[in-house]
Design an enzyme around this catalytic site. Structure first.
Site, mmCIF file in Angstrom:
data_model
loop_
_atom_site.group_PDB
_atom_site.id
_atom_site.type_symbol
_atom_site.label_atom_id
_atom_site.label_comp_id
_atom_site.label_asym_id
_atom_site.label_seq_id
_atom_site.Cartn_x
_atom_site.Cartn_y
_atom_site.Cartn_z
ATOM 1 N N ARG A 127 6.771 3.720 -21.768
ATOM 2 C CA ARG A 127 7.143 5.149 -21.589
ATOM 3 C C ARG A 127 6.382 6.083 -22.522
ATOM 4 N NH1 ARG A 127 12.434 2.838 -21.412
ATOM 5 N NH2 ARG A 127 13.010 2.464 -19.253
ATOM 6 N N GLU A 191 -19.809 21.341 -15.726
ATOM 7 C CA GLU A 191 -18.520 21.753 -16.314
ATOM 8 C C GLU A 191 -18.735 22.758 -17.447
ATOM 9 O OE1 GLU A 191 -15.722 21.071 -14.867
ATOM 10 O OE2 GLU A 191 -15.673 19.013 -14.098
ATOM 11 N N LYS A 233 -11.480 25.987 -23.278
ATOM 12 C CA LYS A 233 -10.462 25.130 -22.669
ATOM 13 C C LYS A 233 -9.198 25.090 -23.526
ATOM 14 C CE LYS A 233 -9.339 21.078 -20.127
ATOM 15 N NZ LYS A 233 -9.734 19.937 -19.321
ATOM 16 N N GLU A 243 -0.175 23.780 -16.246
ATOM 17 C CA GLU A 243 -0.752 24.466 -15.085
ATOM 18 C C GLU A 243 0.299 25.143 -14.219
ATOM 19 O OE1 GLU A 243 -4.357 22.638 -13.527
ATOM 20 O OE2 GLU A 243 -3.868 23.440 -11.565
ATOM 21 N N ARG A 247 -4.003 27.982 -15.945
ATOM 22 C CA ARG A 247 -4.866 26.806 -16.157
ATOM 23 C C ARG A 247 -5.664 26.455 -14.901
ATOM 24 N NH1 ARG A 247 -3.762 21.052 -19.319
ATOM 25 N NH2 ARG A 247 -5.737 20.115 -18.667
ATOM 26 N N ASN A 251 -10.262 24.928 -12.604
ATOM 27 C CA ASN A 251 -10.664 24.183 -11.409
ATOM 28 C C ASN A 251 -11.621 24.972 -10.533
ATOM 29 O OD1 ASN A 251 -9.465 21.629 -11.636
ATOM 30 N ND2 ASN A 251 -7.468 22.554 -11.241
ATOM 31 N N HIS A 254 -13.670 23.237 -7.917
ATOM 32 C CA HIS A 254 -13.142 21.885 -7.740
ATOM 33 C C HIS A 254 -12.504 21.645 -6.377
ATOM 34 C CE1 HIS A 254 -13.975 21.727 -11.979
ATOM 35 N NE2 HIS A 254 -13.465 20.521 -12.120
ATOM 36 N N HIS A 258 -13.837 18.421 -4.991
ATOM 37 C CA HIS A 258 -12.993 17.244 -4.729
ATOM 38 C C HIS A 258 -13.108 16.818 -3.267
ATOM 39 C CE1 HIS A 258 -10.122 17.869 -8.403
ATOM 40 N NE2 HIS A 258 -11.292 17.379 -8.746
#
Ligand code: NAD
Ligand code: GLY
Length: 376
Positions: A127, A191, A233, A243, A247, A251, A254, A258
């Site tokens: 955990r 990036e 960042k 997010e 935030r 992206n 992205h 993606h």
């Protein structure tokens, strides 16, 4: 640049769940001072892959051995194609076989794949155990090692299974970048470029002037690029760790990127290549919608092109593009939301009529030809 490279630069990350530092400098893997002050652990476990371990593993292991009564290492196969459940289990197998308890600490030595997998393993094992990021690609130093997003891929979507787990520290040893293949260096630049249009117009000027130095591996230029990227960042993540809103601007490019990665099958285009091309499409879309002047979008296209990144996407077919983009984590109630530019150094998240997206895609898509989908 103000500081000499002999002194590590420090960027502080302050999130609600954890405060930690990013150290940026040369020789940090072997610099014992950079490793001091970490929580005491019973077992220090280095997670890496065979490529990176052969180059930098010995140095990292030597530093790690001084930190805990026991230390060991586990290697994952190299590549985005292995960022999945099956291979994540190799880390758990190792931890359990070694009898690691809750005071074990993991160390991720590698690029974003190793970093994301190690962070997710740390979030899950018993955990949650602490971990440290030792990023060795430019992409990982400027982005993936910072901010606590950890994940693995699912066949139906990239980075879909994961957790927020902040590292205890990030050590960006610039010397590790000397062994990075040029194609990976270019992917990392995507990036870096990303931060300029969304957050820092002055960075865009600097990148236009310094791109050749960066591509040549100039240490001063790289130090500045890593530091400025991490500062931006850290600020964004400090304000919106999980997010809830802002935030998402990180992206930029992205949603398209993606889709390219998943559409072609992971590992064909590098993540940074897909993001570079995705930023070109997103900048064009922003200009088409009147959010930024066309000349501004052109600056981004030219910079991405100069960085040696693709500016033409593979033709996935209209239906497939939208199907893949709707799996994006920014989607809400099935509606796709895009990170778009809004003025110089600012970004916004919004839904866009499909016809406008299609028009931008049409402008930046190549007809399918054998081999044409892969960048040189
Ligand atoms: P990667 O981890 O696959 O590394 C690229 C290649 O370079 C690999 O073959 C690796 O073995 C090799 N390599 C690494 N360091 C090297 C070195 N110093 N010398 C020689 N070879 C070296 O790819 P990446 O571009 O670093 O990371 C991409 C991954 O990061 C993707 O999975 C992406 O989803 C993820 N990512 C995560 C975040 C986040 O916030 N968590 C952000 C951006 C990207
Ligand atoms: N790479 C995007 C983020 O960390 O939010």
């Amino acid at each position: 640049m103000s500081q000499p490279l002999g002194t590590p630069r420090v960027v502080a990350v302050r999130t609600p769940s954890k405060h930690y530092d990013i150290l940026i400098g040369r020789g940090l893997l072997a610099d014992r001072a950079a490793w001091q002050g970490l929580p005491r652990s019973t077992h220090a476990v280095l997670v890496s892959n065979p490529t990176v371990f052969a180059l930098h593993g010995e140095q990292a292991l030597a530093s790690l051995q001084a930190l805990a009564p026991r230390s060991s290492h586990v290697l994952l196969p190299d590549g985005e194609a292995y960022k999945d459940w099956q291979h994540l289990n190799l880390v758990f197998d190792h931890l359990l076989r070694e009898g690691c308890d809750r005071k074990a600490m993991l160390f991720a030595l590698g690029g974003g794949v190793v970093g994301d997998m190690t962070g997710f393993a740390a979030a899950c094992y018993m955990r949650g155990v602490p971990f440290v990021q030792l990023p060795t690609t430019l992409l990982a130093q400027v982005d993936s090692s910072v901010g606590g997003k950890t994940a693995i891929n699912h066949p139906l979507g990239k980075n879909m299974i994961g957790a927020f787990q902040q590292p205890e520290r990030v050590l960006c040893d610039l010397d590790t970048l000397a062994t990075l293949p040029p194609r990976e260096m270019r992917a990392g630049l995507a990036e870096v470029i990303k931060y300029a249009p969304i957050a820092d117009a002055a960075l865009l000027d600097w990148l236009e002037a310094s791109l050749d130095a960066l591509l040549a591996g100039d240490a001063e230029a790289l130090a500045h690029a890593v530091q400025r990227s991490c500062e931006i960042k850290a600020e964004v993540v400090g304000d919106d760790e999980r997010e809830g809103g802002q935030r998402a601007i990180l992206n930029f490019g992205h949603t398209f990127g993606h889709a390219i990665e998943a559409g072609l099958g992971y590992g064909h285009w590098l993540h940074g290549e897909a993001v570079g091309c995705g930023m070109v499409i997103a900048a064009t879309l922003s200009a088409d919608l009147g959010l930024v002047p066309a000349a501004w979008a052109d600056r981004i296209v030219r910079l991405v092109q100069r960085a040696g990144l693709p500016v033409q996407a593979p033709d996935l077919g209209a239906e497939r593009w939208f199907e893949l983009m709707s799996v994006d984590k920014k989607a809400e109630a099935g509606g796709i939301r895009y990170v778009l530019l809004q003025g110089l150094g600012h970004a916004t998240l919004r839904a866009v009529p499909r016809a406008a997206v299609q028009a931008a895609l049409n402008r930046h898509t190549v007809a399918p030809r054998p081999g044409a989908a892969l960048p040189a």
